[in-house]
Design a protein around this motif. Sequence first.
Motif, short mmCIF file in Angstrom:
data_model
loop_
_atom_site.label_atom_id
_atom_site.label_comp_id
_atom_site.label_asym_id
_atom_site.label_seq_id
_atom_site.Cartn_x
_atom_site.Cartn_y
_atom_site.Cartn_z
N ALA A 14 44.02 18.98 36.26
CA ALA A 14 44.47 19.30 37.61
C ALA A 14 43.32 19.34 38.60
N ASP A 15 42.13 19.71 38.13
CA ASP A 15 40.93 19.72 38.97
C ASP A 15 39.73 19.38 38.10
N PRO A 16 39.45 18.09 37.90
CA PRO A 16 38.40 17.69 36.95
C PRO A 16 37.01 18.18 37.32
N LEU A 17 36.74 18.40 38.57
CA LEU A 17 35.39 18.78 38.97
C LEU A 17 35.10 20.26 38.71
N LEU A 18 36.04 21.14 39.12
CA LEU A 18 35.79 22.58 39.06
C LEU A 18 36.77 23.35 38.18
N GLY A 19 37.78 22.69 37.63
CA GLY A 19 38.72 23.36 36.76
C GLY A 19 39.60 24.37 37.49
N VAL A 20 40.16 25.30 36.75
CA VAL A 20 41.08 26.29 37.33
C VAL A 20 40.35 27.47 37.94
N GLY A 21 39.04 27.56 37.70
CA GLY A 21 38.27 28.69 38.22
C GLY A 21 38.04 29.75 37.16
N TRP A 22 36.86 30.37 37.20
CA TRP A 22 36.52 31.37 36.21
C TRP A 22 37.38 32.62 36.38
N GLY A 23 37.89 33.13 35.27
CA GLY A 23 38.73 34.31 35.29
C GLY A 23 40.19 34.05 35.54
N HIS A 24 40.58 32.77 35.61
CA HIS A 24 41.97 32.43 35.89
C HIS A 24 42.65 31.71 34.73
N MET A 25 41.99 31.65 33.59
CA MET A 25 42.58 30.94 32.47
C MET A 25 43.84 31.63 31.97
N ASP A 26 43.87 32.97 32.00
CA ASP A 26 45.06 33.68 31.56
C ASP A 26 46.24 33.38 32.47
N GLU A 27 45.96 33.16 33.74
CA GLU A 27 47.03 32.79 34.66
C GLU A 27 47.57 31.41 34.31
N ARG A 28 46.67 30.53 33.92
CA ARG A 28 47.11 29.20 33.50
C ARG A 28 47.99 29.28 32.27
N PHE A 29 47.60 30.11 31.31
CA PHE A 29 48.42 30.29 30.11
C PHE A 29 49.80 30.83 30.46
N ALA A 30 49.83 31.86 31.31
CA ALA A 30 51.10 32.47 31.69
C ALA A 30 51.99 31.48 32.43
N GLU A 31 51.37 30.64 33.25
CA GLU A 31 52.13 29.63 33.99
C GLU A 31 52.76 28.61 33.04
N ASP A 32 52.01 28.16 32.05
CA ASP A 32 52.54 27.19 31.09
C ASP A 32 53.62 27.81 30.20
N VAL A 33 53.42 29.08 29.82
CA VAL A 33 54.44 29.76 29.03
C VAL A 33 55.72 29.93 29.85
N GLY A 34 55.56 30.31 31.11
CA GLY A 34 56.72 30.47 31.98
C GLY A 34 57.48 29.17 32.19
N ALA A 35 56.73 28.06 32.19
CA ALA A 35 57.38 26.76 32.36
C ALA A 35 58.00 26.26 31.07
N GLY A 36 57.76 26.97 29.97
CA GLY A 36 58.36 26.59 28.69
C GLY A 36 57.65 25.45 27.99
N VAL A 37 56.42 25.14 28.40
CA VAL A 37 55.71 24.01 27.78
C VAL A 37 54.71 24.48 26.73
N ARG A 38 54.49 25.78 26.62
CA ARG A 38 53.55 26.31 25.64
C ARG A 38 54.17 27.51 24.93
N ALA A 39 53.66 27.80 23.74
CA ALA A 39 54.17 28.92 22.94
C ALA A 39 53.90 30.25 23.65
N GLU A 40 54.81 31.19 23.50
CA GLU A 40 54.69 32.47 24.19
C GLU A 40 53.47 33.26 23.74
N ARG A 41 53.01 33.02 22.53
CA ARG A 41 51.91 33.80 21.98
C ARG A 41 50.63 33.67 22.79
N ILE A 42 50.41 32.54 23.44
CA ILE A 42 49.13 32.34 24.12
C ILE A 42 49.04 33.16 25.41
#
Length: 204
Positions: A44-72
């Motif tokens: 989504a952002d090859p140069l700077l990524g999602v930003g430091w400290g926001h990876m958990d938000e990325r996980f929650a977003e993917d889980v909410g969209a149903g594309v990743r397992a709830e455990r993450i």
Amino acid sequence: ARALDRGLDQTIDYVVQDGAGDAGETSVGARLEMWRSAVAGFRADPLLGVGWGHMDERFAEDVGAGVRAERIAQHHHPHNQYVSHLGSGGLVGLLTLLALFGVPAAVCARAWRRPDARARSLGGAGLVVVGGFAVFALTDSVLESASPLVFFVLVLGAIIGQLDRLDGEQMFAYGDGHGLEQPTGAVEGDRAHPVRPAPDRPPG
């Protein structure tokens, strides 16, 4: 032997379970799911990524969209330092991590090739530390936990500091132009260029 076979079978089942419709329900499966989510953040952002400290938000977003397992959703990093830097910091983050491992490794490798025994010992120890962390980083975000990070910084700092001190001692001893040198011919006992007395004048 039966216990060993049973343990091996359980391990195989534990690993291959991820391919049988239970993705994310094992440690291996959860890591694969987190890596996929982090890589998606990098895309989504090859140069700077999602930003430091926001990876958990990325996980929650993917889980909410149903594309990743709830455990993450309960994790804050993908348990892989390379993927973590790539997802959180993009290419800049990954290059920074590679430099963090590569520069000390280059310094220690150069010391390890020197003839001096102390330099070789320090260089070898530094290579073990860097190499160990580089391998550990494949399955965990080792530099995002306080204890491993402090160990990495303090031990490598001490090793490189000792190498720098050793270089300073050798430069002073050999007088290669970078350390302090004694002036030739001005100190008693200088054999290279002794100060010779002036010749006596013939009587007038």
